[in-house]
Design a protein around this motif. Structure first.
Motif, PDB file in Angstrom:
ATOM      1  N   ILE A  38     -23.956 -11.436 -17.445  1.00  0.00           N
ATOM      2  CA  ILE A  38     -24.572 -10.946 -18.682  1.00  0.00           C
ATOM      3  C   ILE A  38     -23.459 -10.298 -19.517  1.00  0.00           C
ATOM      4  N   VAL A  39     -23.132 -10.947 -20.625  1.00  0.00           N
ATOM      5  CA  VAL A  39     -22.075 -10.452 -21.512  1.00  0.00           C
ATOM      6  C   VAL A  39     -22.719  -9.644 -22.627  1.00  0.00           C
ATOM      7  N   GLY A  40     -22.198  -8.450 -22.863  1.00  0.00           N
ATOM      8  CA  GLY A  40     -22.753  -7.571 -23.888  1.00  0.00           C
ATOM      9  C   GLY A  40     -22.484  -8.057 -25.300  1.00  0.00           C
ATOM     10  N   GLU A  41     -23.105  -7.393 -26.270  1.00  0.00           N
ATOM     11  CA  GLU A  41     -22.919  -7.736 -27.687  1.00  0.00           C
ATOM     12  C   GLU A  41     -21.469  -7.589 -28.129  1.00  0.00           C
ATOM     13  N   ASP A  42     -20.712  -6.749 -27.400  1.00  0.00           N
ATOM     14  CA  ASP A  42     -19.297  -6.549 -27.726  1.00  0.00           C
ATOM     15  C   ASP A  42     -18.384  -7.608 -27.089  1.00  0.00           C
ATOM     16  N   GLY A  43     -19.003  -8.593 -26.405  1.00  0.00           N
ATOM     17  CA  GLY A  43     -18.221  -9.663 -25.782  1.00  0.00           C
ATOM     18  C   GLY A  43     -17.583  -9.285 -24.461  1.00  0.00           C
ATOM     19  N   LYS A  44     -17.984  -8.119 -23.921  1.00  0.00           N
ATOM     20  CA  LYS A  44     -17.380  -7.629 -22.682  1.00  0.00           C
ATOM     21  C   LYS A  44     -18.340  -7.755 -21.505  1.00  0.00           C
ATOM     22  N   VAL A  45     -17.763  -7.929 -20.322  1.00  0.00           N
ATOM     23  CA  VAL A  45     -18.556  -7.897 -19.095  1.00  0.00           C
ATOM     24  C   VAL A  45     -17.734  -7.215 -18.007  1.00  0.00           C
ATOM     25  N   LYS A  46     -18.376  -6.222 -17.371  1.00  0.00           N
ATOM     26  CA  LYS A  46     -17.819  -5.583 -16.179  1.00  0.00           C
ATOM     27  C   LYS A  46     -18.880  -5.741 -15.102  1.00  0.00           C
ATOM     28  N   ALA A  47     -18.496  -6.358 -13.991  1.00  0.00           N
ATOM     29  CA  ALA A  47     -19.480  -6.609 -12.945  1.00  0.00           C
ATOM     30  C   ALA A  47     -18.786  -6.770 -11.602  1.00  0.00           C
ATOM     31  N   GLU A  48     -19.572  -6.550 -10.544  1.00  0.00           N
ATOM     32  CA  GLU A  48     -19.116  -6.832  -9.179  1.00  0.00           C
ATOM     33  C   GLU A  48     -20.074  -7.849  -8.583  1.00  0.00           C
ATOM     34  N   ILE A  49     -19.502  -8.924  -8.041  1.00  0.00           N
ATOM     35  CA  ILE A  49     -20.300 -10.007  -7.468  1.00  0.00           C
ATOM     36  C   ILE A  49     -19.748 -10.297  -6.080  1.00  0.00           C
ATOM     37  N   LEU A  50     -20.633 -10.563  -5.129  1.00  0.00           N
ATOM     38  CA  LEU A  50     -20.202 -10.966  -3.796  1.00  0.00           C
ATOM     39  C   LEU A  50     -20.418 -12.466  -3.629  1.00  0.00           C
ATOM     40  N   ALA A  51     -19.374 -13.158  -3.177  1.00  0.00           N
ATOM     41  CA  ALA A  51     -19.467 -14.583  -2.846  1.00  0.00           C
ATOM     42  C   ALA A  51     -19.500 -14.675  -1.320  1.00  0.00           C
ATOM     43  N   PRO A  52     -20.713 -14.756  -0.722  1.00  0.00           N
ATOM     44  CA  PRO A  52     -20.832 -14.634   0.736  1.00  0.00           C
ATOM     45  C   PRO A  52     -20.374 -15.856   1.529  1.00  0.00           C
ATOM     46  N   GLN A  53     -20.240 -17.002   0.873  1.00  0.00           N
ATOM     47  CA  GLN A  53     -19.926 -18.228   1.619  1.00  0.00           C
ATOM     48  C   GLN A  53     -18.455 -18.616   1.583  1.00  0.00           C
ATOM     49  N   VAL A  54     -17.589 -17.733   1.058  1.00  0.00           N
ATOM     50  CA  VAL A  54     -16.166 -18.072   0.941  1.00  0.00           C
ATOM     51  C   VAL A  54     -15.294 -16.975   1.546  1.00  0.00           C
TER      52      VAL A  54
END
Length: 195
Positions: free
Chosen positions: A110-126
């Protein structure tokens, strides 16, 4: 004396190569189709998979698909060189698919109106370690952001639209290492592997 010192250095170099470990952390720089840097995604090995910490800007606001692709190549403007989704277990696409998901399928961003995204995502299969699901394959892998969101079901890529950003995941040469040093290190490693 000179020969003895040289021998010592060679033995040290070989032992150093033997104890080399895969990285447990690395930064992936993301670029748009114009070649502009959008920021970095920090990858770190965790007991349950690989954590991706995103700190990006300059993206279109809204929801965007985010995937790991099978090749470590990001040739603009369409990033088709990244290949298909990373899928070492030959599953169907989609986090919602009963026969899924690809190892490279990740939640939408989800990218904000300011064009920025800060997020943490886990890729469990790699993993960043060696093995069938390593991201550090011979060709490398890549991170790709798409123009639209991933619907979680549609084959082969969730109807996610074009590729708008890409970053290569590859083994890095040692910092400060010259081409000659890299060649010598690889040659030494090959000689040891051949014995």
């Amino acid at each position: 004396m000179l020969k003895r010192g040289t021998l010592f250095l060679c033995v040290f170099a070989v032992l150093g190569a033997c104890t080399e470990q895969p990285p447990t952390k690395m930064d992936v720089e993301m670029f748009n189709s114009f070649g502009d840097s959008l920021g970095t995604v920090k990858l770190s090995e965790q007991p349950e998979g690989v954590k991706l910490e995103l700190n990006l800007e300059g993206l279109p606001p809204g929801e965007h698909a985010f995937h790991i692709h099978e090749k470590g190549s990001c040739k603009p403007p369409d990033f088709k060189s990244a290949g298909n989704h990373y899928n070492p277990d030959d599953k169907k696409h989609g986090l919602l698919h009963p026969e899924g998901a690809h190892a490279g399928d990740l939640p939408n961003l989800i990218v904000g109106e300011d064009g920025k995204v800060k997020a943490e995502i886990l890729a469990p299969q790699v993993t960043l370690k060696e093995g069938k699901t390593t991201l550090l394959t011979k060709e490398g892998t890549s991170l790709v952001i798409h123009a639209k969101k991933d619907d979680g079901m549609t084959q082969p890529a969730g109807d996610a639209g074009g590729r708008i950003a890409c970053g290569e995941i590859k083994k890095m040469e040692g910092k400060g290492e010259s081409k000659e040093e890299k060649h010598e290190r690889e040659k030494t490693g090959e000689n040891k592997a051949g014995k």
